[in-house]
Design a protein around this motif. Sequence first.
Motif, mmCIF file in Angstrom:
data_model
loop_
_atom_site.group_PDB
_atom_site.id
_atom_site.type_symbol
_atom_site.label_atom_id
_atom_site.label_comp_id
_atom_site.label_asym_id
_atom_site.label_seq_id
_atom_site.Cartn_x
_atom_site.Cartn_y
_atom_site.Cartn_z
ATOM 1 N N ALA A 67 -2.699 -7.184 -27.495
ATOM 2 C CA ALA A 67 -2.026 -6.580 -26.347
ATOM 3 C C ALA A 67 -0.662 -6.052 -26.790
ATOM 4 C CB ALA A 67 -1.851 -7.616 -25.240
ATOM 5 N N MET A 68 -0.296 -4.908 -26.242
ATOM 6 C CA MET A 68 0.962 -4.277 -26.613
ATOM 7 C C MET A 68 2.101 -4.761 -25.719
ATOM 8 S SD MET A 68 -0.778 -0.530 -27.264
ATOM 9 C CE MET A 68 0.733 0.414 -27.273
ATOM 10 N N LEU A 69 3.272 -4.876 -26.313
ATOM 11 C CA LEU A 69 4.462 -5.257 -25.561
ATOM 12 C C LEU A 69 4.902 -4.111 -24.664
ATOM 13 C CD1 LEU A 69 6.382 -6.720 -28.589
ATOM 14 C CD2 LEU A 69 5.620 -8.050 -26.612
ATOM 15 N N PRO A 70 5.602 -4.417 -23.579
ATOM 16 C CA PRO A 70 6.148 -3.332 -22.754
ATOM 17 C C PRO A 70 6.992 -2.390 -23.611
ATOM 18 C CG PRO A 70 6.453 -5.456 -21.677
ATOM 19 C CD PRO A 70 5.933 -5.736 -23.066
ATOM 20 N N GLY A 71 6.702 -1.129 -23.532
ATOM 21 C CA GLY A 71 7.471 -0.152 -24.289
ATOM 22 C C GLY A 71 7.024 0.043 -25.720
ATOM 23 N N GLN A 72 6.137 -0.810 -26.168
ATOM 24 C CA GLN A 72 5.640 -0.659 -27.541
ATOM 25 C C GLN A 72 4.755 0.583 -27.622
ATOM 26 O OE1 GLN A 72 3.576 -4.139 -29.005
ATOM 27 N NE2 GLN A 72 2.685 -3.038 -30.726
ATOM 28 N N PRO A 73 5.049 1.508 -28.527
ATOM 29 C CA PRO A 73 4.307 2.771 -28.527
ATOM 30 C C PRO A 73 3.008 2.741 -29.315
ATOM 31 C CG PRO A 73 6.087 2.869 -30.108
ATOM 32 C CD PRO A 73 6.175 1.510 -29.451
ATOM 33 N N THR A 74 2.794 1.712 -30.103
ATOM 34 C CA THR A 74 1.619 1.710 -30.976
ATOM 35 C C THR A 74 0.890 0.381 -30.890
ATOM 36 O OG1 THR A 74 2.935 0.889 -32.824
ATOM 37 C CG2 THR A 74 2.703 3.280 -32.638
ATOM 38 N N GLY A 75 -0.378 0.420 -31.249
ATOM 39 C CA GLY A 75 -1.186 -0.789 -31.319
ATOM 40 C C GLY A 75 -1.796 -0.929 -32.701
ATOM 41 N N GLY A 76 -2.176 -2.147 -33.051
ATOM 42 C CA GLY A 76 -2.754 -2.398 -34.368
ATOM 43 C C GLY A 76 -4.246 -2.650 -34.294
ATOM 44 N N GLY A 77 -4.930 -2.446 -35.405
ATOM 45 C CA GLY A 77 -6.354 -2.749 -35.504
ATOM 46 C C GLY A 77 -6.615 -3.542 -36.775
ATOM 47 N N TYR A 78 -7.402 -4.632 -36.610
ATOM 48 C CA TYR A 78 -7.577 -5.575 -37.715
ATOM 49 C C TYR A 78 -9.041 -5.979 -37.845
ATOM 50 C CZ TYR A 78 -2.805 -5.892 -35.978
ATOM 51 O OH TYR A 78 -1.563 -5.576 -35.511
ATOM 52 N N PHE A 79 -9.517 -6.123 -39.095
ATOM 53 C CA PHE A 79 -10.892 -6.546 -39.348
ATOM 54 C C PHE A 79 -11.050 -6.809 -40.826
ATOM 55 C CE2 PHE A 79 -10.487 -1.958 -38.641
ATOM 56 C CZ PHE A 79 -10.794 -1.459 -39.904
ATOM 57 N N THR A 80 -12.202 -7.364 -41.177
ATOM 58 C CA THR A 80 -12.512 -7.667 -42.574
ATOM 59 C C THR A 80 -13.683 -6.806 -43.018
ATOM 60 O OG1 THR A 80 -11.709 -9.926 -42.385
ATOM 61 C CG2 THR A 80 -13.283 -9.491 -44.152
ATOM 62 N N ILE A 81 -13.559 -6.209 -44.189
ATOM 63 C CA ILE A 81 -14.619 -5.374 -44.754
ATOM 64 C C ILE A 81 -15.130 -6.041 -46.023
ATOM 65 C CG2 ILE A 81 -15.250 -3.095 -45.628
ATOM 66 C CD1 ILE A 81 -12.630 -2.068 -44.278
ATOM 67 N N THR A 82 -16.436 -6.278 -46.062
ATOM 68 C CA THR A 82 -17.057 -6.851 -47.259
ATOM 69 C C THR A 82 -17.973 -5.805 -47.873
ATOM 70 O OG1 THR A 82 -16.980 -9.051 -46.284
ATOM 71 C CG2 THR A 82 -18.486 -8.734 -48.127
ATOM 72 N N ASN A 83 -17.826 -5.599 -49.172
ATOM 73 C CA ASN A 83 -18.596 -4.580 -49.884
ATOM 74 C C ASN A 83 -19.571 -5.261 -50.827
ATOM 75 O OD1 ASN A 83 -19.541 -2.376 -51.252
ATOM 76 N ND2 ASN A 83 -17.576 -1.796 -52.173
ATOM 77 N N SER A 84 -20.861 -5.168 -50.538
ATOM 78 C CA SER A 84 -21.867 -5.818 -51.388
ATOM 79 C C SER A 84 -22.378 -4.875 -52.473
ATOM 80 C CB SER A 84 -23.039 -6.328 -50.536
ATOM 81 O OG SER A 84 -23.648 -5.247 -49.849
ATOM 82 N N SER A 85 -21.806 -3.682 -52.537
ATOM 83 C CA SER A 85 -22.244 -2.699 -53.536
ATOM 84 C C SER A 85 -21.538 -2.920 -54.867
ATOM 85 C CB SER A 85 -21.919 -1.292 -53.017
ATOM 86 O OG SER A 85 -22.006 -0.344 -54.062
ATOM 87 N N PRO A 86 -22.192 -2.556 -55.973
ATOM 88 C CA PRO A 86 -21.508 -2.586 -57.275
ATOM 89 C C PRO A 86 -20.534 -1.425 -57.450
ATOM 90 C CG PRO A 86 -23.770 -1.844 -57.543
ATOM 91 C CD PRO A 86 -23.617 -2.235 -56.101
ATOM 92 N N GLN A 87 -20.443 -0.587 -56.438
ATOM 93 C CA GLN A 87 -19.485 0.520 -56.488
ATOM 94 C C GLN A 87 -18.399 0.334 -55.433
ATOM 95 O OE1 GLN A 87 -22.097 4.046 -56.031
ATOM 96 N NE2 GLN A 87 -21.356 4.593 -58.076
#
Length: 181
Positions: A67-87
């Motif tokens: 949740a954004m604070l009053p007056g806060q102009p931006t928000g964040g996005g967070y997650f985990t990425i797992t790569n099972s490829s050899p590339q």
Amino acid sequence: MHMKTLFAGPALAAAALVLGSGLSFVTIAAAEDAMAGMNMSSGAPAANVGAPVTAGDLKISGAFSRAMLPGQPTGGGYFTITNSSPQADRLVSASSPIAGAVTLHSMTMDGKVMQMRPAPDGIEIPAGGTVTLDPNGRHLMFEKVTAPFKAGDTVPVTLTFAKAGMVQLALKVGAIGAKGP
Ligand SMILES: [Cu+2]
């Protein structure tokens, strides 16, 4: 840690210090509520909020926002990425129907102050590796949002990877200062 942002300034840092120590947030949400929260008039298919999504050899899990604070102009996005490829792969861009822009940000220490900056080359996902975007590090930054994020909202986002292509994700919005989904 002293945190400073280029966007919200000392108010956010102060709030983060206050809130970082014990605010709890709801982690259980009925799927029906999540779908109702998806009313963003984007026409985009709603991802199953909170469930991991896959794109080729990538798995993306633990997606959340705050949740954004009053007056806060931006928000964040967070997650985990797992790569099972050899590339290796690379997160090159992101977009959302409820934000004018979504920027990939990195965090760097400038003396003792943490600064966030756009990551012009995107975010590399090493071969066989895991990358976590979190409030203390690399993250998505939602700018020019149509409305401030509130706890319980759902934020739809499309991620574009160099190899795995595009994938849709739904971020569950937690409380101000939430540390996880
Ligand atoms: Cu940022």
